[in-house]
Write a protein that holds these residues in place. Structure first.
Motif, PDB file in Angstrom:
ATOM      1  N   ASN A  59      21.295 -11.855  32.844  1.00 24.10           N
ATOM      2  CA  ASN A  59      21.385 -12.846  31.774  1.00 24.10           C
ATOM      3  C   ASN A  59      22.745 -13.527  31.698  1.00 24.10           C
ATOM      4  OD1 ASN A  59      18.982 -12.893  29.605  1.00 24.10           O
ATOM      5  ND2 ASN A  59      19.116 -10.848  30.509  1.00 24.10           N
ATOM      6  N   TRP A  60      22.697 -14.833  31.380  1.00 25.34           N
ATOM      7  CA  TRP A  60      23.900 -15.503  30.905  1.00 25.34           C
ATOM      8  C   TRP A  60      24.377 -14.772  29.649  1.00 25.34           C
ATOM      9  CZ3 TRP A  60      26.438 -19.916  32.588  1.00 25.34           C
ATOM     10  CH2 TRP A  60      25.795 -20.694  33.558  1.00 25.34           C
ATOM     11  N   SER A 112      27.367 -15.338  26.413  1.00 28.03           N
ATOM     12  CA  SER A 112      28.267 -16.310  25.787  1.00 28.03           C
ATOM     13  C   SER A 112      29.051 -15.667  24.658  1.00 28.03           C
ATOM     14  CB  SER A 112      27.464 -17.480  25.204  1.00 28.03           C
ATOM     15  OG  SER A 112      26.841 -18.248  26.197  1.00 28.03           O
ATOM     16  N   SER A 151      30.790 -19.311  28.245  1.00 28.28           N
ATOM     17  CA  SER A 151      29.623 -18.665  28.837  1.00 28.28           C
ATOM     18  C   SER A 151      29.950 -18.197  30.239  1.00 28.28           C
ATOM     19  CB  SER A 151      28.434 -19.634  28.899  1.00 28.28           C
ATOM     20  OG  SER A 151      27.998 -20.017  27.621  1.00 28.28           O
ATOM     21  N   LEU A 170      27.899 -16.713  33.861  1.00 28.04           N
ATOM     22  CA  LEU A 170      26.678 -16.426  34.602  1.00 28.04           C
ATOM     23  C   LEU A 170      26.916 -15.214  35.476  1.00 28.04           C
ATOM     24  CD1 LEU A 170      23.874 -17.217  35.774  1.00 28.04           C
ATOM     25  CD2 LEU A 170      25.100 -18.694  37.379  1.00 28.04           C
ATOM     26  N   THR A 219      31.873 -19.603  35.143  1.00 29.97           N
ATOM     27  CA  THR A 219      32.313 -19.601  33.761  1.00 29.97           C
ATOM     28  C   THR A 219      32.431 -21.017  33.230  1.00 29.97           C
ATOM     29  OG1 THR A 219      34.623 -19.499  34.479  1.00 29.97           O
ATOM     30  CG2 THR A 219      33.537 -17.405  33.968  1.00 29.97           C
ATOM     31  N   ASN A 238      23.150 -19.228  27.699  1.00 29.52           N
ATOM     32  CA  ASN A 238      24.175 -20.167  28.145  1.00 29.52           C
ATOM     33  C   ASN A 238      24.430 -21.218  27.080  1.00 29.52           C
ATOM     34  OD1 ASN A 238      25.917 -21.703  29.745  1.00 29.52           O
ATOM     35  ND2 ASN A 238      24.244 -22.803  30.739  1.00 29.52           N
TER      36      ASN A 238
END
Length: 117
Positions: A31-32, A34, A49, A51, A57, A99
């Motif tokens: 998962n992203w 944030s 955020s 990834l 980033t 995200n």
């Protein structure tokens, strides 16, 4: 799903803090993640955020060059290193799943950051 933020507190202008968010109950590495914040009397603001995989980033212009997001998939933890803090960084900081998260993303209870001399 559980997200538990820690590391907030009082910092002086120009100082640093490192926030942590321990995640559980979902596939963290896929998962992203944030960080978002909410200042007193204001709406939710996306901060950064990250990834997984290639660790791309992204940052809001207001924090670019001062804040750095990172993650440790082995520990299911995401971090936010905050440097050169300003009074306008005072807010409740949340980690969230997704995200460029807004209010629709699942997030934790938050950790308070206060920047004041």
């Amino acid at each position: 799903v559980q997200l538990v933020e820690s590391g907030g507190g009082l910092a002086q202008p120009g100082g640093s803090l490192r926030l942590s968010c321990a995640a559980s109950g979902f596939m963290f590495s896929s998962n992203w993640m944030s960080w978002v914040r909410q200042a007193p009397g204001k709406g939710l603001e996306w901060v950064a955020s990250i990834l997984s995989g290639v660790s791309s980033t992204y940052y809001a212009d207001s924090v670019k060059g001062r804040f750095f997001i990172s993650r440790d998939n082995a520990k299911n933890t995401v971090y936010l290193q905050m440097n050169s803090l300003k009074s306008e960084d005072t807010a409740l900081y949340y980690c969230a799943i997704g995200n460029r998260c807004g209010a629709s993303c699942s997030r934790g209870q938050g950790t308070q950051v206060t920047v004041s001399s």
